[in-house]
Motif scaffolding. Sequence first.
Motif, short mmCIF file in Angstrom:
data_model
loop_
_atom_site.label_atom_id
_atom_site.label_comp_id
_atom_site.label_asym_id
_atom_site.label_seq_id
_atom_site.Cartn_x
_atom_site.Cartn_y
_atom_site.Cartn_z
N ASP A 1 0.82 -1.21 0.00
CA ASP A 1 0.00 0.00 0.00
C ASP A 1 0.86 1.26 0.00
OD1 ASP A 1 -2.16 -1.62 -0.06
OD2 ASP A 1 -2.87 -1.19 1.96
N TYR A 2 2.04 1.20 0.59
CA TYR A 2 2.96 2.34 0.53
C TYR A 2 3.27 2.67 -0.93
CZ TYR A 2 7.46 4.79 0.69
OH TYR A 2 8.49 5.68 0.49
N TRP A 3 3.64 1.66 -1.71
CA TRP A 3 3.95 1.90 -3.12
C TRP A 3 2.69 2.13 -3.96
CZ3 TRP A 3 8.34 3.54 -4.79
CH2 TRP A 3 9.49 3.25 -4.05
N SER A 4 1.54 1.60 -3.52
CA SER A 4 0.29 1.87 -4.22
C SER A 4 -0.07 3.35 -4.16
CB SER A 4 -0.84 1.02 -3.63
OG SER A 4 -0.63 -0.35 -3.87
N HIS A 5 0.22 3.99 -3.03
CA HIS A 5 0.00 5.44 -2.92
C HIS A 5 0.93 6.17 -3.90
CE1 HIS A 5 -2.89 5.85 0.30
NE2 HIS A 5 -2.22 5.00 1.07
N ILE A 6 2.18 5.77 -3.97
CA ILE A 6 3.14 6.43 -4.86
C ILE A 6 2.79 6.20 -6.32
CG2 ILE A 6 5.57 6.45 -5.58
CD1 ILE A 6 6.29 5.80 -2.66
N PHE A 7 2.29 5.01 -6.65
CA PHE A 7 1.92 4.68 -8.03
C PHE A 7 0.49 5.15 -8.36
CE2 PHE A 7 5.73 2.34 -8.06
CZ PHE A 7 5.99 1.88 -9.35
N GLN A 8 -0.14 5.89 -7.44
CA GLN A 8 -1.45 6.50 -7.66
C GLN A 8 -2.54 5.45 -7.88
OE1 GLN A 8 -0.83 9.69 -10.41
NE2 GLN A 8 -2.76 10.70 -9.99
#
Length: 442
Positions: A320-327
Amino acid sequence: MTPAENSPTLLCVDDEVSILKSLTRVFAGHNVRLVQASSGKAALEILKQQPVHLIISDMRMPEMSGAELLAQAAIMQPDAYRILMTGYADLSSTISAINVGKIHRYVQKPWDNNELLEIVNEGVKYFQLVRNNKLLTKKIARQNKDLQELNHNLEEMVQQRTLQLKKLLRQLKSNLETLDNDHKALLEVLYNIISINPQLSGEFALNVAATSRSIARVLELSKALQQHCYQAGLFSELGKVGLPHSILNLPFYKLDNNERNLYLSHPQNAEDILIPATHLVPVADIIVQQYERFNGSGVPGQRVGTDIIIGARIVAVARDYWSHIFQRLHPQKHNQHEALEAIKRLQGAYYDPDVVLALAKVVTGNLLSTAAIKESITTAQVKAGMVLKQNLYNAKQMLLLPKGHVFNESSILKLAQYQRKHNEQLQLVIEGLCKTALEEEE
């Protein structure tokens, strides 16, 4: 014993008559139909005229090398199992054969007869598996086409596709049980499935995997658990190959409730895919529990707190950390600090607070540490004796040099030539200098 008409065809290519005679003796009495060629050109003529199951080619031949021959053979008969035979311990030739010749195995001269027979037997099974899988894939494609013509709702269509996928996986498992799976090769194949899928992202998978492993290190988990977290992060989206494109083409925040429920079934698809790989059971368990929430509101088992295995709690945070960054989770794009704050707001509810704290240490370290930045250098900064800390891939995720490679003048020159030819800037992560280079520095 004369081979039967349906015996697998083995093409042996070598410019030395004595080698071809030796291979004839090795396979005499075995259930293979042997065809021979004394040059790459002659071998290509044979490939034009008849199908073959396996190709064994010498590396060093006049006019055309084994790597060049196998590269053309991969285009002409892509299902054929390709074996390279070489008497030279040449790194550049081996890498060329892997990336250009697309070989499956290589054998060092002089060879062991029993080992060579086992490799050929493995190649026959591989050829049969590839052919069977292609037939199954065509069958499933036809069935899917028929399903698309029916006027059913999304849920009915996906249920039928899921049943077909499970049937296909059972058939694949039956075929794979006859093979001695190589662990490293299997992981690369699984990653390639993700990387090559236009609806998924190899970059996202690598980021989730690396962050999961970093969190596990901060939590001082065992080396085995760190590796399981890395692999689970890498394959956390593997099950999405069984979802319809209408869902994969949208970010999570744009899905309605029914679509989200269907989306959250992809970890179970991944578990089915990984069933044949019994050594990956711990990884599959992590993937299946990745959408459990710390407060018990997650799926599929509504597990609470530490009833969720630690690997799943780690992958959930990293994902989810990277899901936020990947929009993917919000229309607003987040930088690393913003993504971390979004995760912190849900600690204790969605996420394990201890894991979130470990993520904060990882993110802060990555953002502030200049040492980590200095590890990555350009090819112009590489010196003879430096050691590659990570596999070096090009922009298409093709392996150029393996981890642990010690640079010399030749390999440095080849990297520079590659960059000029492909107009691509490579970044290398260097571990340090080998002993000889350190002594020279002193």
